[in-house]
Design a protein around this motif. Structure first.
Motif, PDB file in Angstrom:
ATOM      1  N   ARG A 158       0.791  -1.234   0.000  1.00  0.00           N
ATOM      2  CA  ARG A 158       0.000   0.000   0.000  1.00  0.00           C
ATOM      3  C   ARG A 158       0.822   1.283   0.000  1.00  0.00           C
ATOM      4  NH1 ARG A 158      -5.247  -1.752   2.004  1.00  0.00           N
ATOM      5  NH2 ARG A 158      -4.969  -3.951   2.360  1.00  0.00           N
ATOM      6  N   PRO A 160       3.758   3.182   4.963  1.00  0.00           N
ATOM      7  CA  PRO A 160       2.519   3.674   5.578  1.00  0.00           C
ATOM      8  C   PRO A 160       2.187   3.032   6.921  1.00  0.00           C
ATOM      9  CG  PRO A 160       2.080   2.514   3.495  1.00  0.00           C
ATOM     10  CD  PRO A 160       3.553   2.657   3.618  1.00  0.00           C
ATOM     11  N   GLU A 161       2.753   1.862   7.219  1.00  0.00           N
ATOM     12  CA  GLU A 161       2.365   1.197   8.474  1.00  0.00           C
ATOM     13  C   GLU A 161       3.310   1.515   9.627  1.00  0.00           C
ATOM     14  OE1 GLU A 161       3.529  -0.291   5.820  1.00  0.00           O
ATOM     15  OE2 GLU A 161       5.027  -1.803   6.354  1.00  0.00           O
ATOM     16  N   ARG A 219      -5.146   3.883   9.259  1.00  0.00           N
ATOM     17  CA  ARG A 219      -5.584   2.492   9.110  1.00  0.00           C
ATOM     18  C   ARG A 219      -4.397   1.551   8.916  1.00  0.00           C
ATOM     19  NH1 ARG A 219     -10.476   4.593   7.240  1.00  0.00           N
ATOM     20  NH2 ARG A 219      -9.750   5.039   5.155  1.00  0.00           N
ATOM     21  N   ALA A 220      -3.457   1.971   8.048  1.00  0.00           N
ATOM     22  CA  ALA A 220      -2.320   1.089   7.757  1.00  0.00           C
ATOM     23  C   ALA A 220      -1.477   0.847   9.005  1.00  0.00           C
ATOM     24  CB  ALA A 220      -1.460   1.686   6.636  1.00  0.00           C
ATOM     25  N   SER A 221      -1.333   1.882   9.847  1.00  0.00           N
ATOM     26  CA  SER A 221      -0.490   1.757  11.035  1.00  0.00           C
ATOM     27  C   SER A 221      -1.269   1.307  12.262  1.00  0.00           C
ATOM     28  CB  SER A 221       0.198   3.100  11.350  1.00  0.00           C
ATOM     29  OG  SER A 221       1.130   3.443  10.360  1.00  0.00           O
ATOM     30  N   GLU A 237      -5.660   6.977   5.544  1.00  0.00           N
ATOM     31  CA  GLU A 237      -4.984   5.773   5.046  1.00  0.00           C
ATOM     32  C   GLU A 237      -3.861   5.358   5.983  1.00  0.00           C
ATOM     33  OE1 GLU A 237      -5.768   7.029   0.406  1.00  0.00           O
ATOM     34  OE2 GLU A 237      -3.698   6.869   1.122  1.00  0.00           O
TER      35      GLU A 237
END
Lengths: 378, 352
Positions: free
Chosen positions: B53, B174-175, B250-252, B247
């Motif tokens: 992502r 992103p995470e 949510r990713a993290s 985004e």
């Protein structure tokens, strides 16, 4: 944007919250009439910071939300015709009819366009003489003058291919209907500031007197809303029921006389059905006889419209102030902005959409509290 | 794909089967776009590189880490205040590479042209692309041209793909956001979207709103030099800063709290947004990023951004919290708070 930032000032807001708390001695239920006010209240968190005695009931003043399903279905049918360029304000495009919405019509080949003024639709009619250009003329007294102007302009130019699908609604009869309804809980109104900038405040005197209900004409910025609430509470606490103006920078007693004259020339008062509420006598405007040629509902014979409302949707209770959006069983489950069951979940002014957008995850107080705690930790 | 997807099996609670056709909102960078990606593209193309992502995929090849990405451009009008489709086609892809910390190197360019397009118009677009590539220090090394019949396109569509090299030690994804991180915006929000909207719809404001279209890798380089611990970068394009922050939340699996009073917004953009009932947080940017930085490096990061010409109005706009994972919360101007969600499709101008 200095002219607005001063109406969002945190220190002034804090002072108003304090003043409201200081004069409040018992519970009061106040209805903000206009969806723009609802949006501002929820977006800015005004209600979170009020004393717990003050309940804000969200009124029916979202034109997108109260446009009857038959009218939406009629719009969808007209918009789907190959000879039609259908023009609408943006937030009508996602309002569900019985089957689909205007975006769906567009993706299936219909020529549906977002315009910013009804005069843009007149221009399209001028530029596309071979097409029928239809403008979806919905809204309260606020949007009606421009729509009336569009009809007059098309008439002057002899544009036979221009028409409007009109579903105008009027605020004072709806306020009266709310006060008359069995089980009414509204004790004071924040009247819709922009409606009053057109129509003036004089309309509300009889209502305030007859029902002994304070009416405070109120704007849309957080400080405007707070000032309106403060004045309403002050009236309630002292037993007064007057029309007061908390939005004097935009609203006068007599309103906009030239706009009223144009409205009177083009429209006449009629009974009108409100989605979720039902028919309210003398609560709408339709085109006068001599402008009926511009009435899209007469021009396009769209037969066989059978409407079906969602059985789950309780937007009527929301619009009447009997139910907070997040108390509806379908809220955030079957009904979301992605797949709205009722119009209140669509428009940014709709109470359900405002709650979904800003409140759905958990109670805002809980979020706020935990944020404050984590702020303290860091 | 040889078979039509079995939409009955889709896991989304709000499946696409409600709507049998592609809507304009499917390209809006909001929830509809996300549904297409989650339920159509990811299952069909399933691989871990795609599903990381990021703004670019990160490929480990021959001892180097390469960033690889692609983007298509369909803007109308082709030329607008502050840029053109040519500038966007270069900078959009350069920025997707930069958001992984990569140094952009090479671009490809595919053109889909509509029959009847004046060659002079195409010439103008291509000239701007060349100039943008020189400014960004990338080379356009591969290309393709197709022409469709009149009425089957909108003048010019451009696709660009890009490759860049990620310097050793840079770890951005992103995470990787963590509670306590500070959230920075590199400058004023919403300028590109409102610039396009005002020319497209013929809205005239006293000040012409300029698109912020610009290549951001130089800014990223300066940022990483000052704050090597930067965890997440994202350019706030379609869907605006709100979509980018959601985004990342949510990713993290973290919550993000921003202070709306600290959001940098140009006065002209703010006024245009007010007029149309739009929120600058949801409006597209083409030269702005959001950065998640460990708290001890936040001041250095802010100083580095502000020292760069593309980050002069940078600000610390918020923090990362453990509470409300996956949710972006805004502290409002009067001290309340609200959830700031991703838009469903396009943001719609309000009626009144």
């Amino acid at each position: 944007m200095k002219y607005l930032s001063e109406f969002r000032d945190e220190a002034l807001a804090a002072r108003l919250f304090d003043e409201i708390a200081a004069i409040t001695t018992r519970p009061w239920a106040i209805m903000e009439v206009c969806g723009g006010q609802t949006h501002s209240i929820i977006r800015n968190g005004v209600d979170q910071l009020l004393p717990p005695e003050i309940e804000l009931i969200h009124g029916p003043g979202c034109p997108v939300c109260v446009t009857p399903l038959e009218t939406i279905d009629r719009a969808l049918a007209i918009a789907a015709r190959p000879d039609v360029i259908f023009c609408s304000f943006g937030d009508m495009l996602r309002v569900p009819g019985s089957g689909q919405d205007l975006f769906g019509v567009r993706s299936a080949g219909g020529d549906v366009r977002i315009v910013y003024s009804p005069l843009d639709a007149v221009k399209l009619a001028r530029e596309n003489p071979a097409s029928e250009v239809v403008f979806f003329a919905i809204g309260f007294e606020t949007t009606a003058p421009a729509n009336a102007m569009a009809v007059l302009q098309a008439g002057r130019e002899g544009l036979a291919n221009f028409s409007i699908l009109a579903s105008h609604v009027l605020v004072p009869p709806a306020m009266e209907a709310i006060l008359q309804a069995p089980g009414n809980r509204v004790q004071a109104f924040l009247a819709a500031g922009h409606v009053c900038s057109v129509m003036g405040t004089w309309q509300y005197g009889p209502l305030a007197g007859r029902y002994h209900t304070p009416v405070v004409v109120t704007g849309f910025e957080p400080l405007d809303v707070l000032e309106g609430i403060r004045m309403a509470v002050a009236q309630l606490e002292t037993g007064r029921a007057e029309v007061e103006n908390a939005y004097a920078r935009a609203v006068s007693f007599e309103g906009n006389r030239s706009a009223q004259a144009v409205l009177d020339q083009v429209f006449e008062v009629c009974d009108r059905k409100w989605r979720g509420i039902g028919e309210i006598p003398s609560s709408g405007w339709r085109l006068r006889e001599r402008y009926r040629a511009f009435d899209a509902a007469e021009r396009f014979d769209v037969a066989g419209i059978v409407t079906t409302e969602s059985a789950l949707c309780r937007s009527g209770d929301v619009l009447r102030g009997h139910l907070k959006p997040n108390q509806c069983p379908a809220f955030g489950k079957e009904c979301t902005p992605r797949r709205p069951l009722g119009a209140t979940m669509v428009s940014s002014e709709g109470a359900c959409a405002a709650y979904f957008q800003y409140r759905r995850v958990e109670s805002q107080e809980a979020i706020y509290r935990r944020d404050a705690e984590s702020d303290e930790r860091t | 794909m040889t078979n039509a997807p079995n939409i009955d099996g889709w896991t989304c609670p709000l499946p696409l089967r409600d709507q049998p056709n592609i809507l304009i909102g499917h390209g809006g960078g909001g929830k509809l776009s996300a549904e297409l990606i989650e339920h159509l593209f990811y299952p069909a193309f399933a691989n871990h590189l795609l599903q990381a992502r990021g703004d670019s995929a990160v490929l480990a090849l021959a001892g180097e880490r390469l960033a690889f990405t692609t983007d298509s451009f369909v803007v109308r009008p082709l030329f607008f205040p502050g840029g053109s489709i040519g500038d966007l086609a270069v900078n959009g892809t350069v920025n997707d590479l930069a958001m992984m910390g990569a140094r952009p190197l090479y671009l490809s360019a595919g053109f889909i042209l509509e029959e009847g397009l004046p060659i002079a118009t195409l010439g103008g677009v291509v000239e701007r692309m060349g100039a943008a590539a020189r400014v960004a220090g990338v080379q356009i090394v591969a290309g393709d041209t197709k022409v469709v019949e009149r009425g089957h396109g909108d003048g010019v569509y451009i696709n660009t793909s890009g490759i860049g090299v990620i310097p050793p030690g840079v770890q951005i994804a992103p995470e990787l956001a963590r509670p306590g991180d500070m959230v920075l915006a590199s400058g004023t929000l919403g300028d590109h979207g409102m610039a396009i909207l005002s020319v497209r719809e013929g809205l005239e404001f006293e000040t012409v709103i300029q698109s912020d279209c610009a290549p951001l890798h130089g800014l990223v380089e300066a940022l990483l030099a000052a704050a090597p611990g930067v965890r997440v970068l994202r350019d706030a394009t379609r869907g605006g800063a709100a979509a980018a922050l959601n985004e990342i939340a949510r990713a993290s699996g973290i919550g993000v709290v921003i202070d709306e009073r600290k959001l940098p917004v140009n006065p002209a953009t703010a006024a245009a947004c007010e007029l149309l009932g739009m929120d600058p947080l949801h409006v597209a940017n083409e030269g702005k990023l959001v950065a998640f930085v460990p708290p001890d490096q936040a001041e250095a990061a802010l100083a580095a951004l502000r020292a760069h010409e593309l980050g002069a109005q940078a600000a610390i706009i918020g923090t990362v919290v453990e509470a409300h994972p996956g949710v972006l919360v805004g502290r409002t101007g009067i001290g309340g708070s609200r959830v700031i969600d991703t838009q469903v499709g396009e943001q719609l101008p309000r009626i009144c």
